[in-house]
Design a protein around this motif. Structure first.
Motif, PDB file in Angstrom:
ATOM      1  N   GLY A  15     -38.745  18.424  13.254  1.00  0.00           N
ATOM      2  CA  GLY A  15     -38.157  17.275  13.924  1.00  0.00           C
ATOM      3  C   GLY A  15     -36.995  17.692  14.819  1.00  0.00           C
ATOM      4  N   ASN A  16     -36.202  16.725  15.195  1.00  0.00           N
ATOM      5  CA  ASN A  16     -35.060  17.039  16.067  1.00  0.00           C
ATOM      6  C   ASN A  16     -33.947  17.780  15.327  1.00  0.00           C
ATOM      7  OD1 ASN A  16     -36.325  16.012  18.234  1.00  0.00           O
ATOM      8  ND2 ASN A  16     -35.291  14.028  18.192  1.00  0.00           N
ATOM      9  N   ASN A  17     -33.890  17.605  14.018  1.00  0.00           N
ATOM     10  CA  ASN A  17     -32.920  18.385  13.257  1.00  0.00           C
ATOM     11  C   ASN A  17     -33.252  19.869  13.391  1.00  0.00           C
ATOM     12  OD1 ASN A  17     -31.947  19.370  10.173  1.00  0.00           O
ATOM     13  ND2 ASN A  17     -30.582  17.948  11.228  1.00  0.00           N
ATOM     14  N   GLY A  18     -34.546  20.185  13.291  1.00  0.00           N
ATOM     15  CA  GLY A  18     -34.989  21.560  13.516  1.00  0.00           C
ATOM     16  C   GLY A  18     -34.621  22.003  14.923  1.00  0.00           C
ATOM     17  N   GLY A  19     -34.770  21.082  15.893  1.00  0.00           N
ATOM     18  CA  GLY A  19     -34.410  21.389  17.284  1.00  0.00           C
ATOM     19  C   GLY A  19     -32.950  21.808  17.393  1.00  0.00           C
ATOM     20  N   ASP A  20     -32.081  21.113  16.693  1.00  0.00           N
ATOM     21  CA  ASP A  20     -30.663  21.493  16.685  1.00  0.00           C
ATOM     22  C   ASP A  20     -30.485  22.920  16.154  1.00  0.00           C
ATOM     23  OD1 ASP A  20     -29.898  19.021  17.591  1.00  0.00           O
ATOM     24  OD2 ASP A  20     -29.275  18.257  15.635  1.00  0.00           O
ATOM     25  N   GLY A  21     -31.214  23.210  15.072  1.00  0.00           N
ATOM     26  CA  GLY A  21     -31.100  24.538  14.454  1.00  0.00           C
ATOM     27  C   GLY A  21     -31.581  25.631  15.398  1.00  0.00           C
ATOM     28  N   PHE A  75     -34.606  19.124   7.525  1.00  0.00           N
ATOM     29  CA  PHE A  75     -34.762  17.667   7.722  1.00  0.00           C
ATOM     30  C   PHE A  75     -33.402  17.089   8.054  1.00  0.00           C
ATOM     31  CE2 PHE A  75     -38.165  18.836   4.836  1.00  0.00           C
ATOM     32  CZ  PHE A  75     -39.257  18.149   5.342  1.00  0.00           C
ATOM     33  N   GLY A  76     -33.406  16.141   8.948  1.00  0.00           N
ATOM     34  CA  GLY A  76     -32.150  15.495   9.309  1.00  0.00           C
ATOM     35  C   GLY A  76     -32.107  14.061   8.839  1.00  0.00           C
ATOM     36  N   SER A  77     -31.519  13.232   9.669  1.00  0.00           N
ATOM     37  CA  SER A  77     -31.377  11.836   9.258  1.00  0.00           C
ATOM     38  C   SER A  77     -32.681  11.059   9.438  1.00  0.00           C
ATOM     39  CB  SER A  77     -30.227  11.179  10.006  1.00  0.00           C
ATOM     40  OG  SER A  77     -30.264  11.525  11.356  1.00  0.00           O
ATOM     41  N   GLY A  78     -33.743  11.733   9.861  1.00  0.00           N
ATOM     42  CA  GLY A  78     -35.035  11.065   9.969  1.00  0.00           C
ATOM     43  C   GLY A  78     -35.834  11.127   8.666  1.00  0.00           C
ATOM     44  N   LEU A  79     -35.260  11.736   7.618  1.00  0.00           N
ATOM     45  CA  LEU A  79     -35.987  11.838   6.338  1.00  0.00           C
ATOM     46  C   LEU A  79     -36.372  10.447   5.842  1.00  0.00           C
ATOM     47  CD1 LEU A  79     -36.238  14.264   3.934  1.00  0.00           C
ATOM     48  CD2 LEU A  79     -34.868  12.539   2.792  1.00  0.00           C
ATOM     49  N   ASN A  80     -37.614  10.299   5.402  1.00  0.00           N
ATOM     50  CA  ASN A  80     -38.030   8.970   4.936  1.00  0.00           C
ATOM     51  C   ASN A  80     -38.624   8.974   3.543  1.00  0.00           C
ATOM     52  OD1 ASN A  80     -40.559  10.055   5.447  1.00  0.00           O
ATOM     53  ND2 ASN A  80     -40.709   9.095   7.476  1.00  0.00           N
ATOM     54  N   ARG A  81     -38.696  10.159   2.907  1.00  0.00           N
ATOM     55  CA  ARG A  81     -39.210  10.242   1.525  1.00  0.00           C
ATOM     56  C   ARG A  81     -38.752  11.577   0.937  1.00  0.00           C
ATOM     57  NH1 ARG A  81     -43.103  11.215   5.234  1.00  0.00           N
ATOM     58  NH2 ARG A  81     -44.371  13.114   5.030  1.00  0.00           N
ATOM     59  N   PRO A  82     -38.837  11.717  -0.387  1.00  0.00           N
ATOM     60  CA  PRO A  82     -38.392  13.003  -0.968  1.00  0.00           C
ATOM     61  C   PRO A  82     -39.221  14.169  -0.440  1.00  0.00           C
ATOM     62  CG  PRO A  82     -38.638  11.332  -2.684  1.00  0.00           C
ATOM     63  CD  PRO A  82     -39.234  10.745  -1.424  1.00  0.00           C
ATOM     64  N   ILE A 135     -27.060  21.032   8.944  1.00  0.00           N
ATOM     65  CA  ILE A 135     -26.898  20.326  10.210  1.00  0.00           C
ATOM     66  C   ILE A 135     -27.188  18.844   9.988  1.00  0.00           C
ATOM     67  CG2 ILE A 135     -27.700  20.148  12.614  1.00  0.00           C
ATOM     68  CD1 ILE A 135     -26.271  22.817  11.892  1.00  0.00           C
ATOM     69  N   ASP A 136     -26.244  18.044  10.347  1.00  0.00           N
ATOM     70  CA  ASP A 136     -26.287  16.579  10.285  1.00  0.00           C
ATOM     71  C   ASP A 136     -26.209  16.028   8.860  1.00  0.00           C
ATOM     72  OD1 ASP A 136     -26.134  14.158  11.545  1.00  0.00           O
ATOM     73  OD2 ASP A 136     -28.290  13.819  11.537  1.00  0.00           O
ATOM     74  N   ILE A 137     -27.095  16.515   7.987  1.00  0.00           N
ATOM     75  CA  ILE A 137     -27.134  16.011   6.604  1.00  0.00           C
ATOM     76  C   ILE A 137     -27.857  17.072   5.775  1.00  0.00           C
ATOM     77  CG2 ILE A 137     -29.318  14.736   7.029  1.00  0.00           C
ATOM     78  CD1 ILE A 137     -28.175  12.488   5.236  1.00  0.00           C
TER      79      ILE A 137
HETATM   80  N1  LIG Z   1     -32.417  12.022  18.682  1.00  0.00           N
HETATM   81  C1  LIG Z   1     -31.427  12.576  19.324  1.00  0.00           C
HETATM   82  O1  LIG Z   1     -31.265  12.371  20.481  1.00  0.00           O
HETATM   83  C2  LIG Z   1     -30.526  13.489  18.610  1.00  0.00           C
HETATM   84  C3  LIG Z   1     -30.849  13.909  17.349  1.00  0.00           C
HETATM   85  N2  LIG Z   1     -30.235  14.903  16.752  1.00  0.00           N
HETATM   86  C4  LIG Z   1     -30.814  15.504  15.562  1.00  0.00           C
HETATM   87  O2  LIG Z   1     -31.996  14.852  15.263  1.00  0.00           O
HETATM   88  C5  LIG Z   1     -32.102  14.589  13.885  1.00  0.00           C
HETATM   89  C6  LIG Z   1     -32.990  13.428  13.685  1.00  0.00           C
HETATM   90  O3  LIG Z   1     -34.198  13.799  14.251  1.00  0.00           O
HETATM   91  P1  LIG Z   1     -35.594  13.262  13.753  1.00  0.00           P
HETATM   92  O4  LIG Z   1     -35.594  11.787  13.874  1.00  0.00           O
HETATM   93  O5  LIG Z   1     -36.627  14.048  14.450  1.00  0.00           O
HETATM   94  O6  LIG Z   1     -35.549  13.548  12.197  1.00  0.00           O
HETATM   95  P2  LIG Z   1     -35.842  14.857  11.360  1.00  0.00           P
HETATM   96  O7  LIG Z   1     -35.500  16.089  12.064  1.00  0.00           O
HETATM   97  O8  LIG Z   1     -35.213  14.573  10.056  1.00  0.00           O
HETATM   98  O9  LIG Z   1     -37.427  14.835  11.176  1.00  0.00           O
HETATM   99  C7  LIG Z   1     -38.074  13.689  10.814  1.00  0.00           C
HETATM  100  C8  LIG Z   1     -39.584  13.930  10.854  1.00  0.00           C
HETATM  101  O10 LIG Z   1     -39.984  14.389   9.587  1.00  0.00           O
HETATM  102  C9  LIG Z   1     -40.883  13.479   8.968  1.00  0.00           C
HETATM  103  N3  LIG Z   1     -40.465  13.411   7.589  1.00  0.00           N
HETATM  104  C10 LIG Z   1     -39.472  12.658   7.079  1.00  0.00           C
HETATM  105  N4  LIG Z   1     -39.332  12.884   5.767  1.00  0.00           N
HETATM  106  C11 LIG Z   1     -40.272  13.815   5.458  1.00  0.00           C
HETATM  107  C12 LIG Z   1     -40.638  14.460   4.265  1.00  0.00           C
HETATM  108  N5  LIG Z   1     -40.015  14.223   3.117  1.00  0.00           N
HETATM  109  N6  LIG Z   1     -41.637  15.373   4.284  1.00  0.00           N
HETATM  110  C13 LIG Z   1     -42.256  15.658   5.435  1.00  0.00           C
HETATM  111  N7  LIG Z   1     -41.969  15.061   6.603  1.00  0.00           N
HETATM  112  C14 LIG Z   1     -40.987  14.148   6.613  1.00  0.00           C
HETATM  113  C15 LIG Z   1     -40.748  12.185   9.715  1.00  0.00           C
HETATM  114  O11 LIG Z   1     -41.955  11.497   9.650  1.00  0.00           O
HETATM  115  C16 LIG Z   1     -40.356  12.664  11.086  1.00  0.00           C
HETATM  116  O12 LIG Z   1     -41.520  13.017  11.818  1.00  0.00           O
HETATM  117  C17 LIG Z   1     -30.705  14.391  13.441  1.00  0.00           C
HETATM  118  O13 LIG Z   1     -30.570  14.631  12.071  1.00  0.00           O
HETATM  119  C18 LIG Z   1     -29.978  15.378  14.309  1.00  0.00           C
HETATM  120  O14 LIG Z   1     -29.939  16.633  13.672  1.00  0.00           O
HETATM  121  C19 LIG Z   1     -29.275  15.622  17.517  1.00  0.00           C
HETATM  122  O15 LIG Z   1     -29.946  16.583  18.236  1.00  0.00           O
HETATM  123  C20 LIG Z   1     -28.501  14.734  18.454  1.00  0.00           C
HETATM  124  C21 LIG Z   1     -29.347  13.963  19.324  1.00  0.00           C
END
Ligand SMILES: NC(=O)C1=CN([C@@H]2O[C@H](COP(=O)(O)OP(=O)(O)OC[C@H]3O[C@@H](n4cnc5c(N)ncnc54)[C@H](O)[C@@H]3O)[C@@H](O)[C@H]2O)[C@@H](O)CC1
Ligand SMILES: Nc1ncnc2c1ncn2[C@@H]1O[C@H](COP(=O)(O)OP(=O)(O)O)[C@@H](O)[C@H]1O
Ligand SMILES: [K+]
Length: 505
Positions: free
Chosen positions: A58-64, A130-137, A160-162
């Motif tokens: 996800g985008n959290n990985g992108g930050d990393g 995983f970042g703040s997009g986490l939706n399950r354990p 990063i982030d959380i």
């Molecule tokens: N969106 C933006 O513009 C910005 C986001 N930022 C970074 O983006 C992060 C959020 O990005 P994302 O929304 O991509 O979130 P994540 O990087 O947390 O990834 C979420 C993805 O993982 C999946 N997922 C969630 N829980 C899971 C689990 N338990 N097992 C497997 N897959 C799972 C979701 O379906 C989703 O596709 C922030 O934490 C931060 O680090 C920063 O780069 C600042 C700007």
């Protein structure tokens, strides 16, 4: 600072891109540069030690991955491990495509638990799974990656982030989660950072400012706030007019102390005076009369008929604020004397310590308290008053509901003290340190809040300011000395500096 939920954070990110006419990649670049600057500012950071980045898709990985790029460009040895639990997001892919070709930058994918690398014991681990997009354990191979990272006890871990596996808004029961030493959180602290049961997982946290759209933040409706310096500075004006006099700043009454606990009365009284009250009367048992006169000469003393305890049904009219409970004990007649105070005043009461314990035994008194009264329990007193809780999220919900139901402020003390208000808002304090976990530090808080309440600034301002200033005085007191040596009088002695730093007055 507002505390937003997962959905709102996502919305603010989107609005920021619209308002500032930038792409999501540019926003991520901004985050990456700020993260890099922060890491490079840590005095312990050693550019000669390797960095291990675990990046999700996800985008959290992108930050990393972006962070890996900046570190590698500087010549740091970086090992990047891709943990792809789904198709990488567009920005994540962009970051991968722009990695520099460096001898000391390696990339590997982890697809099963056996792929977990052996890490240099000194290397820094960056958790960007995983970042703040986490939706399950987290499950399966990613769970084992988290567990493996958690066994690397000699490595420092930055999340990063959380911390990966933690939900920003709620407690996921039995969920596996990275145990971070430091969390660099983007934009704003997450609600779950304020759950004491998750404190050891988050470690120290730092907010990374990525200049989110002010207009978008303004539009978000929340009942949760982080009580930081900019917020509190805008909350009150403590400057004194040239012709003001002591009558301008209110008359406070403190009912504290008993045989063997007169120290509590002294600590509260001194802090009350140092918080700017015009006049102070301390009501104490007979045994306390010479003690108060000698220790706190600025205070007037009203003497109870009882030698050892607060016992007399005293006249409480004419005061602008009343604080009660520090060290009053549970002796015979104290309950009745307390009830008399409760029933004979309309000014908000500040109730602490034994006043709370007595209240816990008389649940119906909660409804009798003057509106906007302030309860300042530590977790033990909170439990006696309102019962035990399932988890910290449930405790906070309960705190908030009780404040609304009874029209009370509840100051639940501890790290990041939570303050719930009759209007349903919750504030988490930003100041304070574990050095303040010392006898009498709650008594100083009672004195400060009572002193501020007496100055007619509005109860909410007095409570928020009191909690913030109390913690800041504790932070100033501990500078250059060990937290373990701190005593609560140190807090009182630094109140002047804390007010000055906050209000320049
Ligand atoms: N969106 C933006 O513009 C910005 C986001 N930022 C970074 O983006 C992060 C959020 O990005 P994302 O929304 O991509 O979130 P994540 O990087 O947390 O990834 C979420 C993805 O993982 C999946 N997922 C969630 N829980 C899971 C689990 N338990 N097992 C497997 N897959 C799972 C979701 O379906 C989703 O596709 C922030 O934490 C931060 O680090 C920063 O780069 C600042 C700007
Ligand atoms: N770890 C900590 N971090 C920040 N503040 C703390 C910490 N531990 C205690 N405090 C603060 O110190 C005070 C302790 O109050 P309390 O437990 O009532 O002490 P006492 O009963 O000895 O007066 C509270 O204001 C609390 O917020
Ligand atoms: K993370």
């Amino acid at each position: 600072m507002k505390i937003l939920n997962q959905e709102q954070m996502h919305w603010v990110d989107q609005q920021t891109m619209i308002d500032q006419r930038i792409s999501s990649t540019e926003l991520m670049e901004r985050a990456v540069h700020e993260l890099y600057k922060c890491i490079r500012s840590f005095t312990w950071f050693d550019p000669l030690s390797p960095v291990f980045v675990f990046a999700g898709s996800g985008n959290n990985g992108g930050d990393g991955i972006g962070l890996a790029r900046l570190l590698a460009e500087e010549g740091v040895e970086v090992h990047l491990f891709y943990c792809d639990y789904s198709e990488p997001s567009a920005d994540n892919l962009h970051m991968r495509e722009h990695l520099p070709h460096r001898k000391y930058l390696t990339e590997k994918s982890i697809t099963n638990p056996a792929d977990f690398p052996t890490l240099d014991r000194k290397g820094l681990i960056i958790d960007a799974l995983f970042g703040s997009g986490l939706n399950r354990p987290i499950e399966g191979v990613w769970r084992s990656v988290v567990e493996s990272i958690n066994t690397q006890h000699t490595n420092r871990v930055i999340s990063i982030d959380i911390p990966s596996g933690m939900h920003p808004d709620k407690i996921l029961e039995n969920a596996v989660c990275i145990h971070a030493d430091i969390t660099l959180t983007i934009g704003q602290p997450k609600y779950s950072f304020f759950f004491p049961e998750l404190g050891d997982i988050i470690g120290d946290w730092v907010v990374i400012d990525i200049k989110l759209s002010e207009a978008a933040l303004e539009k978000c409706d929340t009942h949760m706030y982080y009580l930081d310096a900019p917020f509190i500075k805008g909350y009150g004006d403590l400057s004194r007019k040239r012709f003001s006099h002591k009558g301008t700043f209110g008359h406070a009454l403190l009912i504290n102390g008993s045989y063997g606990k007169m120290g509590a009365a002294i600590l509260a009284a001194r802090s009350c005076l140092r918080s700017g009250v015009g006049l102070l009367t301390c009501h104490v048992p007979r045994i306390g009369y010479p003690i108060m006169q000698i220790s706190v000469p600025e205070s007037m003393v009203s003497v109870d008929q009882h030698e050892f305890y607060f016992h007399t049904k005293i006249d409480v009219s004419g005061y602008d604020a009343i604080g009660i409970g520090s060290g009053i004990d549970h002796g015979n007649g104290v309950c009745e004397a307390l009830l008399h105070v409760i029933q004979n005043t309309t000014v908000p009461l500040v109730l602490d310590a034994d006043a709370l314990n007595i209240l816990a035994e008389h649940a119906d008194w909660l409804g009798k308290l003057p509106r906007n009264s302030i309860l300042t329990p530590h977790p033990g007193e909170f439990k006696r008053l309102f019962g035990s809780w399932i988890n910290d999220a449930e405790k906070l919900d309960r705190q908030r509901n009780l404040s609304r139901q009874y029209g009370l402020f509840i100051v639940l003390k501890g790290a990041n003290t939570s303050i719930s208000c009759p209007d349903g808002q919750i504030y988490f304090n930003s100041t304070g340190n574990p050095g303040m976990a010392t006898a009498g530090s709650g008594d100083t808080l009672t004195g400060i809040i009572t002193g501020l309440c007496a100055q007619n600034m509005g109860t909410k301002s007095a409570v928020l300011m009191g909690v913030y200033i109390h913690g800041l005085a504790g932070d100033l007191a501990v500078k250059g000395q060990s937290q373990l040596s701190m005593v609560s009088s140190d807090i009182t002695n630094h109140l002047g500096a804390a007010f000055y730093e906050t209000f320049q007055t």
